[in-house]
Design an enzyme around this catalytic site. Structure first.
Site, PDB file in Angstrom:
ATOM      1  N   ALA A 141      56.092 -22.838  -4.471  1.00 21.77           N
ATOM      2  CA  ALA A 141      55.052 -21.810  -4.365  1.00 21.77           C
ATOM      3  C   ALA A 141      53.892 -22.116  -5.315  1.00 21.77           C
ATOM      4  O   ALA A 141      54.079 -22.776  -6.345  1.00 21.77           O
ATOM      5  CB  ALA A 141      55.648 -20.447  -4.709  1.00 21.77           C
ATOM      6  N   ASP A 142      52.707 -21.665  -4.953  1.00 21.78           N
ATOM      7  CA  ASP A 142      51.601 -21.701  -5.914  1.00 21.78           C
ATOM      8  C   ASP A 142      51.324 -20.261  -6.351  1.00 21.78           C
ATOM      9  O   ASP A 142      52.032 -19.335  -5.941  1.00 21.78           O
ATOM     10  CB  ASP A 142      50.358 -22.386  -5.328  1.00 21.78           C
ATOM     11  N   SER A 143      50.310 -20.069  -7.185  1.00 22.06           N
ATOM     12  CA  SER A 143      50.110 -18.737  -7.759  1.00 22.06           C
ATOM     13  C   SER A 143      49.798 -17.689  -6.688  1.00 22.06           C
ATOM     14  O   SER A 143      50.226 -16.543  -6.792  1.00 22.06           O
ATOM     15  CB  SER A 143      49.013 -18.780  -8.814  1.00 22.06           C
TER      16      SER A 143
END
Lengths: 427, 79
Positions: free
Chosen positions: B35-37
């Site tokens: 996941a990214d932010s």
């Protein structure tokens, strides 16, 4: 490519990809187009009962093998929600074009010399509609973190660059229905001037949604008289025409500096030899009298291509099937071509796919290049009785074999923006 | 495994497009599940929706693993 004597680098087309109402893949779409098939149908994706226009050209569902679109074959589920449909369509057409060109550089230098310029007329309209609906329902905190990057027009270029690691100029065009031609022309100039060696360029649009159709209906721009016979609705120059038919899709080309393409043994479809632009300074939606803006754009394009009208055998017209625009464009072409008009074929492929707005110029550029490659002018469907006679052959109903070496493609947009691009057979 | 844990796992699988087996309690959304932010912001919103809880930003920042999410939600529901 330039009028001022500057010696630019030559630009050729080495890859093409398309997603449009006739399907996916240039060969599949082109075959159907030459076969005089139509991609227009009833809108099934939302309820049109309150809208006067109930038809559009939508990319058909199906597998890649069938020439249809199943987005999960192209984009992982996790990423789909991060991009509006117009970006998804851009990625599909870009994938085809990049694959076709065989351009997947692994080295940093080549990646930095490859840019992207894919535009859209409207961008993520449906995404904006969904987010606005949440706001109206008092659910403003439910708005997705992907809302803005999904709706922004330049994210088509952004997503394509991220997927392939293309680190050159990353740019985007927004000039309504002239977007596609402006993107191709501007990208070609970036190569000609040395900013990049390869550009992934084109346009994408997915505005066949409730707001999009309602908005164009309100502007009285759409055909409303053929809801029961959708394939008859887009009829450029025909006396029965009553407005354009919206279409969705994307067209993407791989544009490449000529020596660069030769050095890697790339297949070359055509050369981009001319590009011209103008503004009407007249009205927000209506073309100027005599379509003089179109006349000047075409004239500038031919001048930059250093060809005379007589040397152009095919024009892919803007020809949207609106009562006013079609004949004005014809008038401008007649005026510019003069006697040479007798040898000219001009058709409107919008008769088969509808008006793809910001993607129109890109897909029509592809059709123009395929017309050069196969020496055949695609037909203007439904042109049964022209509202006005002309010496120019508008390729009514059936495709025509023609000696096409040079083709010009027109795109004009709301706001009075005009663009023409000229292609020549591969050098 | 609790109902909450099962439901959290299902949401993570759906939103991050990862294999179920990878979604262990210790798995970090960013370091282990790709996941990214922005993905984590969306994930927290999905938890809020699914469990009918409010997760304020300062609490959301501390939810970095699957277990963090399960614990937080169970505490909210229990309290």
């Amino acid at each position: 490519m330039f009028q001022n004597g500057f010696a630019p680098r030559r630009v050729v087309v080495t890859g093409m990809g398309i997603a449009c109402p006739l399907g996916l893949g240039i060969e599949h779409v082109w075959k159907r187009m030459l076969n005089a098939e139509s991609g227009i149908g009833s809108i099934q994706s939302f309820d049109t009962s309150a809208l006067p226009a109930k038809i559009a050209g939508q990319v058909p569902a199906g597998t890649k093998a069938e020439g249809g679109l199943d987005i999960s074959e192209w984009i992982p589920v996790k990423d789909q929600k991060k991009m509006d449909r117009f970006i998804q369509l851009a990625l599909v057409a870009a994938e085809e074009a990049v694959e076709d060109a065989g351009w997947r550089p692994e080295d940093e230098e080549s990646r930095c010399r490859t840019g992207v310029m894919i535009g859209s007329g409207i961008g993520g309209l449906e995404t904006i509609h969904e987010a606005a609906t949440l706001a109206v329902q008092g659910k403003i905190k439910r708005i997705s973190p992907f809302f803005i990057p999904s709706a922004l027009i330049n994210l088509a270029s952004g997503q394509v660059s991220i997927r392939y690691g293309f680190k050159g100029p990353n740019h985007s065009v927004v000039t309504a229905c002239a977007t596609g031609v402006h993107a191709l022309g501007d990208a070609a100039r970036l190569i000609a001037l040395g900013d990049a060696d390869v550009m992934i360029a084109g346009g994408a649009e997915a505005a066949v949604c409730e707001l999009g159709v309602a908005g164009f209906c309100a502007a009285r721009a759409l055909s409303t008289g053929f809801n029961d016979t959708p394939t008859k609705a887009s009829r450029p120059w025909d006396e029965g025409r009553d407005g354009f038919v919206m279409g969705e899709g994307a067209g993407v080309m791989v544009l490449e500096e000529y020596e660069h393409a030769k050095a890697r043994g790339a297949k070359i479809y055509a050369e981009v030899i001319g590009y011209g632009m103008s503004g009407d300074a007249y009205h927000i939606t209506a073309p100027a009298e005599g379509h003089e803006g179109a006349y000047r754009a075409m004239k500038a394009a031919l001048a930059s291509a250093k060809v005379t009208p007589a040397e152009v055998q095919y024009v892919n017209a803007h020809g949207t099937s609106t009562p006013l625009g079609d004949d004005l464009e014809l008038e401008a072409v007649e005026r510019l071509w003069g006697d040479a008009g007798k040898g000219l074929a001009m058709s409107s492929t919008k008769s088969a796919v509808g008006h793809l707005l910001g993607a129109a110029g890109a897909v029509e550029g592809i059709f123009s290049i395929l017309a050069i490659r196969d020496k055949v002018a695609p037909p203007t469907l439904n042109l049964e009785k022209p509202s006005r006679e002309s010496v120019i052959d508008r390729v009514a109903l059936h495709a025509q074999e023609r000696k096409i070496e040079v083709a010009l493609s027109n795109s004009f947009g709301f706001g009075g923006t005009n663009a023409s691009i000229v292609f020549r057979a591969a050098p | 495994m609790s109902d909450t844990a099962e439901k959290v796992k299902k949401i993570v699988v759906e939103h991050l497009g990862v294999e179920e087996a990878k979604v262990t309690p210790e798995a970090s959304f960013i370091d282990d599940l790709g996941a990214d932010s922005l993905d984590t912001v969306e994930l927290v919103m999905a938890f809020e929706e699914a469990f009918g809880v409010e997760i304020p930003d300062d609490a959301a920042e501390k939810i970095t693993t699957v277990k963090d999410a399960i614990d937080y939600i169970e505490k909210q529901k229990g309290g």
